[in-house]
Design a protein around this motif. Structure first.
Motif, PDB file in Angstrom:
ATOM      1  N   ALA A 261       5.001  36.424  39.836  1.00 57.52           N
ATOM      2  CA  ALA A 261       4.536  37.081  38.278  1.00 57.52           C
ATOM      3  C   ALA A 261       3.367  36.226  37.852  1.00 57.52           C
ATOM      4  N   THR A 262       2.731  36.684  36.754  1.00 54.22           N
ATOM      5  CA  THR A 262       1.620  36.377  36.370  1.00 54.22           C
ATOM      6  C   THR A 262       1.797  35.042  35.279  1.00 54.22           C
ATOM      7  N   TYR A 263       1.325  33.951  35.437  1.00 46.91           N
ATOM      8  CA  TYR A 263       1.489  32.781  34.736  1.00 46.91           C
ATOM      9  C   TYR A 263       1.127  32.889  33.080  1.00 46.91           C
ATOM     10  N   ASN A 264       1.795  32.752  32.075  1.00 47.67           N
ATOM     11  CA  ASN A 264       1.682  33.016  30.844  1.00 47.67           C
ATOM     12  C   ASN A 264       1.705  34.237  30.446  1.00 47.67           C
ATOM     13  N   ASP A 265       2.395  35.133  31.255  1.00 52.28           N
ATOM     14  CA  ASP A 265       2.881  36.454  30.926  1.00 52.28           C
ATOM     15  C   ASP A 265       4.227  36.601  31.152  1.00 52.28           C
ATOM     16  N   LEU A 266       5.064  36.420  30.123  1.00 44.56           N
ATOM     17  CA  LEU A 266       6.696  36.531  30.130  1.00 44.56           C
ATOM     18  C   LEU A 266       6.854  37.640  30.633  1.00 44.56           C
ATOM     19  N   GLU A 267       6.367  38.894  30.436  1.00 46.32           N
ATOM     20  CA  GLU A 267       6.847  40.167  30.540  1.00 46.32           C
ATOM     21  C   GLU A 267       6.738  40.488  32.269  1.00 46.32           C
ATOM     22  N   SER A 268       5.870  39.853  32.797  1.00 44.27           N
ATOM     23  CA  SER A 268       5.527  39.904  34.374  1.00 44.27           C
ATOM     24  C   SER A 268       6.744  39.258  34.939  1.00 44.27           C
ATOM     25  N   VAL A 269       7.132  38.220  34.480  1.00 51.32           N
ATOM     26  CA  VAL A 269       8.523  37.352  35.004  1.00 51.32           C
ATOM     27  C   VAL A 269       9.749  38.117  34.746  1.00 51.32           C
ATOM     28  N   LYS A 270       9.651  38.668  33.647  1.00 48.41           N
ATOM     29  CA  LYS A 270      11.016  39.588  33.474  1.00 48.41           C
ATOM     30  C   LYS A 270      11.167  40.827  34.443  1.00 48.41           C
ATOM     31  N   ALA A 271      10.047  41.315  34.817  1.00 47.56           N
ATOM     32  CA  ALA A 271       9.915  42.611  35.773  1.00 47.56           C
ATOM     33  C   ALA A 271      10.115  42.077  37.140  1.00 47.56           C
ATOM     34  N   GLN A 272      10.189  40.752  37.583  1.00 41.99           N
ATOM     35  CA  GLN A 272      10.402  40.586  38.944  1.00 41.99           C
ATOM     36  C   GLN A 272      11.951  40.112  38.882  1.00 41.99           C
ATOM     37  N   ILE A 273      12.888  39.820  37.665  1.00 46.00           N
ATOM     38  CA  ILE A 273      14.009  39.450  37.850  1.00 46.00           C
ATOM     39  C   ILE A 273      14.940  40.385  38.379  1.00 46.00           C
TER      40      ILE A 273
ATOM     41  N   GLU B  12       4.032  25.277  37.613  1.00 43.01           N
ATOM     42  CA  GLU B  12       3.448  24.024  37.247  1.00 43.01           C
ATOM     43  C   GLU B  12       3.513  24.210  35.646  1.00 43.01           C
ATOM     44  N   THR B  13       3.798  23.006  34.900  1.00 46.78           N
ATOM     45  CA  THR B  13       3.758  23.004  33.676  1.00 46.78           C
ATOM     46  C   THR B  13       2.392  23.219  33.219  1.00 46.78           C
ATOM     47  N   VAL B  14       1.299  22.515  33.968  1.00 42.64           N
ATOM     48  CA  VAL B  14      -0.083  22.636  33.940  1.00 42.64           C
ATOM     49  C   VAL B  14      -0.499  23.271  35.206  1.00 42.64           C
ATOM     50  N   GLN B  15      -0.971  24.508  35.301  1.00 40.78           N
ATOM     51  CA  GLN B  15      -1.682  24.740  36.665  1.00 40.78           C
ATOM     52  C   GLN B  15      -2.819  23.955  36.884  1.00 40.78           C
ATOM     53  N   GLY B  16      -2.890  23.358  37.901  1.00 36.59           N
ATOM     54  CA  GLY B  16      -3.741  22.351  38.571  1.00 36.59           C
ATOM     55  C   GLY B  16      -5.102  22.805  39.409  1.00 36.59           C
ATOM     56  N   GLU B  17      -4.447  22.960  40.647  1.00 38.08           N
ATOM     57  CA  GLU B  17      -5.506  23.775  41.680  1.00 38.08           C
ATOM     58  C   GLU B  17      -5.767  25.042  40.985  1.00 38.08           C
ATOM     59  N   GLY B  18      -5.084  25.857  40.403  1.00 41.06           N
ATOM     60  CA  GLY B  18      -5.567  27.207  40.060  1.00 41.06           C
ATOM     61  C   GLY B  18      -6.401  27.148  38.960  1.00 41.06           C
ATOM     62  N   GLY B  19      -6.975  26.132  38.260  1.00 40.18           N
ATOM     63  CA  GLY B  19      -7.987  25.999  37.318  1.00 40.18           C
ATOM     64  C   GLY B  19      -7.851  25.283  36.124  1.00 40.18           C
ATOM     65  N   ILE B  20      -6.716  24.507  36.009  1.00 43.01           N
ATOM     66  CA  ILE B  20      -6.140  23.850  34.905  1.00 43.01           C
ATOM     67  C   ILE B  20      -5.764  24.814  33.796  1.00 43.01           C
ATOM     68  N   TYR B  21      -4.666  25.170  33.902  1.00 44.77           N
ATOM     69  CA  TYR B  21      -4.260  26.226  32.894  1.00 44.77           C
ATOM     70  C   TYR B  21      -2.957  25.586  32.387  1.00 44.77           C
ATOM     71  N   PRO B  22      -2.700  25.105  30.918  1.00 46.62           N
ATOM     72  CA  PRO B  22      -1.546  24.739  30.543  1.00 46.62           C
ATOM     73  C   PRO B  22      -0.729  25.913  30.132  1.00 46.62           C
ATOM     74  N   ALA B  23       0.602  25.668  30.127  1.00 47.65           N
ATOM     75  CA  ALA B  23       1.560  26.968  29.939  1.00 47.65           C
ATOM     76  C   ALA B  23       1.635  26.956  28.418  1.00 47.65           C
ATOM     77  N   GLN B  24       1.555  28.232  28.050  1.00 50.41           N
ATOM     78  CA  GLN B  24       1.849  28.634  26.575  1.00 50.41           C
ATOM     79  C   GLN B  24       3.080  28.619  26.153  1.00 50.41           C
ATOM     80  N   LYS B  25       3.196  27.884  24.857  1.00 51.72           N
ATOM     81  CA  LYS B  25       4.460  27.524  24.218  1.00 51.72           C
ATOM     82  C   LYS B  25       5.447  28.833  24.264  1.00 51.72           C
ATOM     83  N   GLU B  26       5.034  29.881  23.871  1.00 53.05           N
ATOM     84  CA  GLU B  26       5.995  31.122  23.859  1.00 53.05           C
ATOM     85  C   GLU B  26       6.401  31.345  25.345  1.00 53.05           C
ATOM     86  N   PHE B  27       5.594  31.180  26.270  1.00 55.79           N
ATOM     87  CA  PHE B  27       5.848  31.259  27.742  1.00 55.79           C
ATOM     88  C   PHE B  27       6.871  30.493  28.369  1.00 55.79           C
TER      89      PHE B  27
END
Length: 401
Positions: A168-180, A190-205
């Protein structure tokens, strides 16, 4: 021998899977490293987010020396006091009931995957379940961990990988739902994506993923191998969101240089997953690493290192924001605490190499991000020193572009 002689000797025998910087580190002290020619380097890499306490920490060193004089290893056929102390301290801090110590973050991911699959097997009475992972994630290089790593370049040569993994796409809840589906047994991220470029999770996600897992009895696995152990400003990054996982993976700063990882789980997961014979390790949780973990936990909590990381992290954030305003080659900035990154239009490999010449260690994340993961004990003066040296490195790289 000079540094080049050492490098040449290493290259004769060590498998070439890393393009190492052209320096030979001899020792460290505080937040500085020194090469064999006694050149000093300010460390903003911390052994890839490992050395949270910095170098030559006397109290930590003494704890390891004391344990060496007692016993290093006994296997998991026996109990030890360091195992008891380490397990008790980590589970209490995480408000989770069970822990399994591994030798690395990759092994922690492997154990988490097995635990989630066994949980679903126990619940449903059959195998064949699926896992949802995130694009641009990184969880390790063993086959299982690689299978849930959403970066194709790492996967292609080693296919076929573990079946039943969707992305799924990180920080895109609908993309997660679509895979279930009714086969989904776990969502790992990852709670904060590291190697992928330092992306913290969004709270809503992250809240949305937790809600989905609660509703459908899906295991939520949070990989805190890099962002955990105080680096985010909280001991565990998910504490910034008040969202607790069912399984959490740790490593890196858990041992502050001693190779150790762990996966933790709630009692509910433990009761329905791994039983005697399902999983094991010869070295995991031995007295030596137990002593390291126990002392790391003591120091981090007593010295309030997560809070210190939050405070100095705010200062680092301000300085990197200023850098972005001043330097056109810095095009974006994100992060939390002392895990931050900036996107750079210059070749980041060359920037890191030039920064080394200026006396500061900086590493990359992904193809265009400079990553800042220093020891948690740094002060604001060290941030200022790093910025000065990074600016010099950027100027030289622009001149040579």
């Amino acid at each position: 021998m000079n540094q080049q002689n050492y490098i040449d000797e290493v290259e004769k025998s060590v498998l070439h899977t890393y393009n190492r910087f052209q320096m030979v580190i001899d020792h460290g002290d505080g937040v500085y490293l020194y090469d064999t020619d006694q050149n000093q380097y300010l460390d903003f890499a911390a052994g890839i987010a490992v050395m949270a306490l910095g170098y030559n920490h006397k109290e930590y060193n003494e704890a390891l020396k004391n344990q060496i004089d007692k016993v290093l290893h006994i296997s998991n056929l026996y109990y030890s006091v360091p195992l008891m102390e380490a397990a008790s301290k980590v589970t209490k801090a995480a408000d989770m009931e069970r822990i399994f110590f591994t030798n690395s973050g990759t092994e922690a991911i492997e154990g988490a995957i097995k635990a989630a699959k066994k949980y679903a097997y126990t619940r449903d009475g059959h195998a064949g379940h699926e896992i949802i992972a995130m694009q641009h994630s990184f969880h390790g290089r063993s086959i299982g961990a690689l299978s849930v790593t959403g970066t194709e370049k790492y996967q292609i040569p080693f296919a076929p990988l573990l079946p039943g993994v969707k992305f799924a796409t990180y920080n895109d809840l609908e993309s997660v739902k679509a895979q279930i589906t009714d086969k989904t047994c776990a969502i790992i991220m990852e709670t904060v994506q590291g190697e992928g470029g330092i992306y913290p999770a969004q709270k809503e996600f992250i809240e949305g993923v937790r809600k989905i897992c609660d509703e459908k009895d899906i295991i939520m696995i949070l990989d805190e191998v890099q962002c955990g152990m105080g680096r985010s400003g909280k001991l565990f990054a998910w504490q910034n969101y008040n969202v607790k996982p069912d399984i959490m993976c740790l490593a890196k700063a858990l041992g502050c240089g001693v190779p150790v990882g762990a996966f933790l789980m709630t009692q509910k997961v433990a009761d329905q997953s791994l039983a005697p014979g399902d999983h094991g390790t010869t070295y995991g949780g031995n007295p030596f690493v137990g002593a390291a973990v126990s002392k790391v936990m003591d120091i981090m909590q007593r010295d309030h290192l997560p809070e210190h990381a939050a405070k100095v992290g705010e200062y680092l954030y301000e300085k990197l924001e200023q850098l972005m305003e001043e330097e056109e080659c810095i095009t974006a900035h994100r992060g939390i605490g002392l895990i931050q990154g900036v996107e750079c239009s210059l070749p980041v490999g060359k920037v890191c190499a030039e920064a080394l010449k200026q006396g500061v260690l900086i590493i990359s994340a992904g193809s265009n991000v400079l990553r800042f993961v220093p020891p948690l004990v740094i002060e604001e003066k060290h941030v200022d020193e790093m910025i000065v040296k990074l600016k010099k490195a950027l100027a030289i790289c622009k001149e040579n572009a």
